[in-house]
Write an enzyme that holds these catalytic residues in place. Sequence first.
Site, PDB file in Angstrom:
ATOM      1  N   SER A 143       0.863  -1.191   0.000  1.00 28.41           N
ATOM      2  CA  SER A 143       0.000   0.000   0.000  1.00 28.41           C
ATOM      3  C   SER A 143       0.897   1.236   0.000  1.00 28.41           C
ATOM      4  O   SER A 143       2.078   1.149   0.360  1.00 28.41           O
ATOM      5  CB  SER A 143      -0.850  -0.007   1.276  1.00 28.41           C
ATOM      6  OG  SER A 143      -1.531   1.222   1.458  1.00 28.41           O
ATOM      7  N   TYR A 156      -2.243  -1.025  10.515  1.00 27.85           N
ATOM      8  CA  TYR A 156      -2.193  -1.166   9.052  1.00 27.85           C
ATOM      9  C   TYR A 156      -0.868  -0.630   8.499  1.00 27.85           C
ATOM     10  O   TYR A 156      -0.209  -1.274   7.689  1.00 27.85           O
ATOM     11  CB  TYR A 156      -3.383  -0.416   8.446  1.00 27.85           C
ATOM     12  CG  TYR A 156      -3.611  -0.639   6.969  1.00 27.85           C
ATOM     13  CD1 TYR A 156      -4.389  -1.707   6.513  1.00 27.85           C
ATOM     14  CD2 TYR A 156      -3.065   0.222   6.017  1.00 27.85           C
ATOM     15  CE1 TYR A 156      -4.619  -1.908   5.160  1.00 27.85           C
ATOM     16  CE2 TYR A 156      -3.279   0.027   4.663  1.00 27.85           C
ATOM     17  CZ  TYR A 156      -4.063  -1.038   4.240  1.00 27.85           C
ATOM     18  OH  TYR A 156      -4.272  -1.230   2.889  1.00 27.85           O
TER      19      TYR A 156
HETATM   20  P1  NAD Z   1     -11.559  -6.113   0.117  1.00 29.33           P
HETATM   21  O1  NAD Z   1     -12.159  -5.955   1.472  1.00 29.33           O
HETATM   22  O2  NAD Z   1     -12.376  -5.848  -1.098  1.00 29.33           O
HETATM   23  O3  NAD Z   1     -10.916  -7.567  -0.048  1.00 29.33           O
HETATM   24  C1  NAD Z   1     -10.201  -8.187   0.984  1.00 29.33           C
HETATM   25  C2  NAD Z   1     -10.118  -9.674   0.709  1.00 29.33           C
HETATM   26  O4  NAD Z   1      -9.401 -10.284   1.784  1.00 29.33           O
HETATM   27  C3  NAD Z   1     -11.502 -10.339   0.676  1.00 29.33           C
HETATM   28  O5  NAD Z   1     -11.509 -11.370  -0.286  1.00 29.33           O
HETATM   29  C4  NAD Z   1     -11.626 -10.935   2.076  1.00 29.33           C
HETATM   30  O6  NAD Z   1     -12.512 -12.045   2.166  1.00 29.33           O
HETATM   31  C5  NAD Z   1     -10.179 -11.355   2.299  1.00 29.33           C
HETATM   32  N1  NAD Z   1      -9.867 -11.587   3.700  1.00 29.33           N
HETATM   33  C6  NAD Z   1     -10.004 -10.756   4.755  1.00 29.33           C
HETATM   34  N2  NAD Z   1      -9.623 -11.375   5.883  1.00 29.33           N
HETATM   35  C7  NAD Z   1      -9.219 -12.624   5.518  1.00 29.33           C
HETATM   36  C8  NAD Z   1      -8.708 -13.731   6.227  1.00 29.33           C
HETATM   37  N3  NAD Z   1      -8.531 -13.716   7.565  1.00 29.33           N
HETATM   38  N4  NAD Z   1      -8.407 -14.857   5.543  1.00 29.33           N
HETATM   39  C9  NAD Z   1      -8.594 -14.913   4.194  1.00 29.33           C
HETATM   40  N5  NAD Z   1      -9.071 -13.887   3.474  1.00 29.33           N
HETATM   41  C10 NAD Z   1      -9.377 -12.758   4.139  1.00 29.33           C
HETATM   42  O7  NAD Z   1     -10.272  -5.168   0.158  1.00 29.33           O
HETATM   43  P2  NAD Z   1      -9.270  -4.650  -0.984  1.00 29.33           P
HETATM   44  O8  NAD Z   1      -9.333  -3.173  -0.938  1.00 29.33           O
HETATM   45  O9  NAD Z   1      -9.458  -5.366  -2.259  1.00 29.33           O
HETATM   46  O10 NAD Z   1      -7.871  -5.048  -0.309  1.00 29.33           O
HETATM   47  C11 NAD Z   1      -6.996  -6.020  -0.852  1.00 29.33           C
HETATM   48  C12 NAD Z   1      -5.583  -5.667  -0.442  1.00 29.33           C
HETATM   49  O11 NAD Z   1      -5.234  -4.409  -0.994  1.00 29.33           O
HETATM   50  C13 NAD Z   1      -5.392  -5.537   1.074  1.00 29.33           C
HETATM   51  O12 NAD Z   1      -4.152  -6.101   1.453  1.00 29.33           O
HETATM   52  C14 NAD Z   1      -5.378  -4.039   1.279  1.00 29.33           C
HETATM   53  O13 NAD Z   1      -4.653  -3.675   2.418  1.00 29.33           O
HETATM   54  C15 NAD Z   1      -4.689  -3.588   0.006  1.00 29.33           C
HETATM   55  N6  NAD Z   1      -4.893  -2.187  -0.322  1.00 29.33           N
HETATM   56  C16 NAD Z   1      -6.158  -1.696  -0.536  1.00 29.33           C
HETATM   57  C17 NAD Z   1      -6.306  -0.353  -0.847  1.00 29.33           C
HETATM   58  C18 NAD Z   1      -7.648   0.265  -1.092  1.00 29.33           C
HETATM   59  O14 NAD Z   1      -7.712   1.502  -1.188  1.00 29.33           O
HETATM   60  N7  NAD Z   1      -8.718  -0.488  -1.226  1.00 29.33           N
HETATM   61  C19 NAD Z   1      -5.176   0.486  -0.932  1.00 29.33           C
HETATM   62  C20 NAD Z   1      -3.930  -0.052  -0.713  1.00 29.33           C
HETATM   63  C21 NAD Z   1      -3.785  -1.399  -0.419  1.00 29.33           C
END
Ligand code: NAD
Length: 261
Positions: A143, A156
């Site tokens: 991130s 985080y």
């Molecule tokens: P999201 O909530 O849409 O997806 C998260 C996924 O992780 C889901 O499939 C959920 O079921 C799974 N998950 C959560 N806890 C879990 C566990 N204990 N075991 C197995 N699976 C689990 O979120 P996203 O935004 O797509 O995030 C995905 C990644 O991207 C994360 O690592 C997040 O930190 C990172 N990220 C997101 C953003 C953003 O702005 N959305 C920015 C930077 C980084």
Amino acid sequence: MILANKSAIVTGSTSGIGLGIARALAAEGANIMLNGFGDAAAIEKIRQEIAGIGPGKAAYHPADMSKPAEIADLVAKTAATFGSVDVLVNNAGIQHVAPIESFPIERWDAIVAINLSSSFHTIRAALPLMKKAGWGRIINVASTHGLVASAEKAAYVAAKHGVIGLTKVAAIECANTGVTCNAICPGWVLTPLVQKQIEARAAEKGTSVEQEEKALLGEKQPQLKFTTPEQLAALAVFLCSAAASNMQGSQLVSDGGWTAL
Ligand code: NAD
């Protein structure tokens, strides 16, 4: 297709960025092991959709990424199902927003386990298979918060900085093995993880979700546009390509200028 006859694990691929990456790797011919939480019927629908994208197969493993034994089983079952683990995308993640003094200890532990330690456990299990095969791609979804901080996101930010550190160590240890390890650093992406934060802000301030979307981007992202899962998935495909074979330990940033400020 650059991933024909190869197999990929994408953790947290039942939603958001992980689902976008799973779709893109499937389009490049890979077998996909999906993972993540959700309703069983909805997950089966996703599995069928992914299986229909390219020539590869799609399966699902329900490992809770906070549980090392389940993570080891995810890697072992992927190798048993598809015959190899060639691409590992560490993407599962959660968020909690609170000042340090009142940050729930249980949320700290869960975020560090899911957002950081899970990547150690998957890499530890998958690396021997990749080294033996002489080819592998490890892609850690970090991130902007792996590079810079924001208030009220102690767990985080700490976990994502840890992911960048882990990426660099794995990169050094993988040098000259045919395996690479790199990180992708998204800014704001409009997934359920961020939607929850926007809705909480709107509820707290008595404003609309649309107003808070604009405010969120305005605070951090000069380009004022959300990064999309498809843009990040294209970066993951690039990291699997021959053009990226000399990239080790890098951080590919897609954040509309957030970290340029
Ligand atoms: P999201 O909530 O849409 O997806 C998260 C996924 O992780 C889901 O499939 C959920 O079921 C799974 N998950 C959560 N806890 C879990 C566990 N204990 N075991 C197995 N699976 C689990 O979120 P996203 O935004 O797509 O995030 C995905 C990644 O991207 C994360 O690592 C997040 O930190 C990172 N990220 C997101 C953003 C953003 O702005 N959305 C920015 C930077 C980084």
